[in-house]
Structure formats: C-alpha cells, structure tokens
Design a protein around this motif. Sequence first.
Motif, mmCIF file in Angstrom:
data_model
loop_
_atom_site.group_PDB
_atom_site.id
_atom_site.type_symbol
_atom_site.label_atom_id
_atom_site.label_comp_id
_atom_site.label_asym_id
_atom_site.label_seq_id
_atom_site.Cartn_x
_atom_site.Cartn_y
_atom_site.Cartn_z
ATOM 1 N N SER A 16 0.819 -1.210 0.000
ATOM 2 C CA SER A 16 0.000 0.000 0.000
ATOM 3 C C SER A 16 0.850 1.256 0.000
ATOM 4 O O SER A 16 0.397 2.321 -0.432
ATOM 5 C CB SER A 16 -0.940 0.009 1.208
ATOM 6 N N TRP A 19 1.539 3.739 -3.312
ATOM 7 C CA TRP A 19 0.819 4.964 -3.676
ATOM 8 C C TRP A 19 1.407 6.167 -2.943
ATOM 9 O O TRP A 19 1.445 7.272 -3.479
ATOM 10 C CB TRP A 19 -0.661 4.804 -3.351
ATOM 11 N N SER A 92 -6.310 8.767 -7.638
ATOM 12 C CA SER A 92 -5.918 7.516 -7.001
ATOM 13 C C SER A 92 -7.123 6.687 -6.593
ATOM 14 O O SER A 92 -7.069 5.460 -6.579
ATOM 15 C CB SER A 92 -5.042 7.801 -5.772
ATOM 16 N N SER A 93 -8.258 7.347 -6.273
ATOM 17 C CA SER A 93 -9.465 6.603 -5.900
ATOM 18 C C SER A 93 -9.997 5.789 -7.077
ATOM 19 O O SER A 93 -10.405 4.631 -6.914
ATOM 20 C CB SER A 93 -10.549 7.566 -5.398
ATOM 21 N N SER A 95 -8.142 4.810 -9.687
ATOM 22 C CA SER A 95 -7.141 3.783 -9.931
ATOM 23 C C SER A 95 -7.313 2.619 -8.955
ATOM 24 O O SER A 95 -7.184 1.449 -9.332
ATOM 25 C CB SER A 95 -5.732 4.374 -9.788
ATOM 26 N N GLY A 96 -7.626 2.928 -7.715
ATOM 27 C CA GLY A 96 -7.869 1.878 -6.735
ATOM 28 C C GLY A 96 -9.094 1.055 -7.048
ATOM 29 O O GLY A 96 -9.104 -0.165 -6.859
ATOM 30 N N LEU A 133 -15.340 -2.149 -1.295
ATOM 31 C CA LEU A 133 -14.497 -1.165 -1.951
ATOM 32 C C LEU A 133 -15.339 -0.108 -2.659
ATOM 33 O O LEU A 133 -14.999 1.069 -2.685
ATOM 34 C CB LEU A 133 -13.568 -1.870 -2.939
ATOM 35 N N ILE A 137 -15.237 3.994 -2.038
ATOM 36 C CA ILE A 137 -14.684 4.881 -3.064
ATOM 37 C C ILE A 137 -15.742 5.624 -3.873
ATOM 38 O O ILE A 137 -15.500 6.730 -4.353
ATOM 39 C CB ILE A 137 -13.752 4.071 -3.996
ATOM 40 N N THR A 250 -5.565 -7.578 -2.792
ATOM 41 C CA THR A 250 -5.571 -6.224 -3.331
ATOM 42 C C THR A 250 -6.789 -5.440 -2.885
ATOM 43 O O THR A 250 -6.802 -4.218 -2.979
ATOM 44 C CB THR A 250 -5.525 -6.238 -4.864
ATOM 45 N N PRO A 254 -6.404 -0.279 -1.239
ATOM 46 C CA PRO A 254 -6.929 1.089 -1.245
ATOM 47 C C PRO A 254 -7.378 1.596 0.123
ATOM 48 O O PRO A 254 -7.078 2.748 0.466
ATOM 49 C CB PRO A 254 -8.110 1.004 -2.239
ATOM 50 N N VAL A 257 -4.258 2.522 1.905
ATOM 51 C CA VAL A 257 -3.720 3.780 1.384
ATOM 52 C C VAL A 257 -4.478 4.972 1.957
ATOM 53 O O VAL A 257 -3.878 5.993 2.312
ATOM 54 C CB VAL A 257 -3.791 3.795 -0.155
ATOM 55 N N ALA A 258 -5.806 4.847 2.081
ATOM 56 C CA ALA A 258 -6.609 5.941 2.630
ATOM 57 C C ALA A 258 -6.215 6.242 4.072
ATOM 58 O O ALA A 258 -6.105 7.409 4.477
ATOM 59 C CB ALA A 258 -8.090 5.580 2.546
#
Length: 295
Positions: A16, A19, A92-93, A95-96, A133, A137, A250, A254, A257-258
């Motif tokens: 993670s 990013w 990035s959101s 992409s995630g 997810l 997002i 995976t 995200p 990463v958040a």
Amino acid sequence: MTLDRIAPALFVLLWSTGWIVAKYASPHADPLTFLGLRFTLAAVLFAAIVLFSSAAWPSTRAGWGHAFLSGVFLHGIYLGGVWWAISQGVPSSISGLVAALQPLLTAMVAPFLVGERLTGSQRLGIVLGFAGLSVAILPRLTALDTSTLQIALVPLLVNVFAMASVTAGTIYQKRYLQQGDLRAIAALQYVGGFLVVMPLALLIEPMRIDWNLEFALAMAWSVFGLSLISIMLLLYLIRRGQVSRAASLTYLVPPAVAIESWFLFGEALTIPMIVGTVIVVFGVWLTNRKTRVVA
C-alpha cells in the motif's frame, strides 16, 4: 507465528505504500523513468542475492522466458500503466477501484486456466470485497465532474489495461513458475519490466529526474520495501496459495492507502471509507480462510 500467517497482512501494509511513494516521487521524476531506474536497481540487487546465496538460475530457456514474460505483465505493463495513468490525472481513488476488479477477473478465469475451484464462501468473499471497496470509493467518484472524467479517459483505459495485465501475470506465474528459486525469478522479472518501461520512457518522456533527498528516499523505499520485500512476499503467496486468494489481498490496499494518507497527509477519512473497509476485511477473510474438506 509462522510466515504463512503474517505474510498477507505484511504484504498489504508494504504494498500500500506504493501509492504514498508515488505521491512523494512524482514531483521529482517522470513515472516511467523512475520505474526504469527502480527496476534496474532491483534486478541488480536480486542478482547479487542470487550470486552470494548460491541460488540456482532457471535451468532451461523456457524457464528464463517464463520469468521474463511474467515480469512484463507484473511489473512493466502493470506498474508502468498505473504510474503513467496517475501522472496523467487519473485520481488515485479511481485507480484503486480499477485495481479492485483484479480479484474478480482472476476468480473468473482461474478455473479455466489453472484448474482452481472456488468454494461458495470464496465467491461470497470476492463479491463482498468488491461491494466494500465500492462503498469506500464511490462517494469520491460521484464528486468528479464530467469534464474531468473525459480528460482522463485515455489514461483510465490504460489503467484498466494495466489491471488486466497484473491479472494475467498472476495466473501466468501460478501456471508456469511453480518451480525454481524465487530470488532468481524475481531478478529476471525486473529485467522483463525494464524492457517495457525504459523504451516507453525514451519515447514519450523527457526522462526528468531531480537528484535530491526526496527522490533518493522514494527510490530507496521503492527498491527495498516494494521491489524486494513486497514482491518476494507476493511470489511466496502465489506459490503457497490459490491465485484467487493471493489476488483478493488487493482489496485491502486502497483502504490501507486511505488510512496512510489520512495519517501522513491529513486527507479526510470518511464514514463510507470506514464502513467499506470493514466490509472489505470480512470479504478478504472469507476468500482466504482455510476450509475443511469433508470426505
């Protein structure tokens, strides 16, 4: 505590940070140029490890070819596509969210290509992971205006293609690289990735690099934290478990990463993100838990 137990969580935590590194590195280097140098250093590092540990290189031309080609999928097209897309404006959101399609796509094709059979709980876990997810997002996606989405259409399609590439690479790895030393395979995979990103960097980028402390720190973590430790963990997980179980990890990236972005950069951690993370964790647990086979 065995490596089998801690490897998934450790992989998610380390991966993670990719990013975060991208955010730090982007002002100081073009994306494909950065990756080309990163892959070069990683290949040299793994080659040195192979040399000093007396590990064996693949014994056949086919083994070398499989390692190179898997690196094309896993590193060259995937990371090259994602980093370029983000540098061209894909949030990035988004992409995630695209990356989250990988476990679903992997689960759909793995039974046909590698003969895996998913249980009902694994299928439910994959669906819950995607749903969680989405909850996390989608509020960010709906906040984007139409013009922003139109400008990012080509990079977004590149991002989708990159997701399909890492799916293909994961399955290819499972099918053709079950034998052989992982350190030697990793070295050759980075060569395969380099053969993709460097010609593209020469073609479409000015190959800008600002040689400063921030660039050096980003490169050091990319090589040692991501290219060395994280990739070894990923290859270990692919070899030890099902393709679909490895890919389902995976889902957690995200949300991780958040949380890291909230802690490091002060970005908002919203209620949908928290709720989605809980659903994602439960979905990943369903997909990865070991079920007892009844004779």
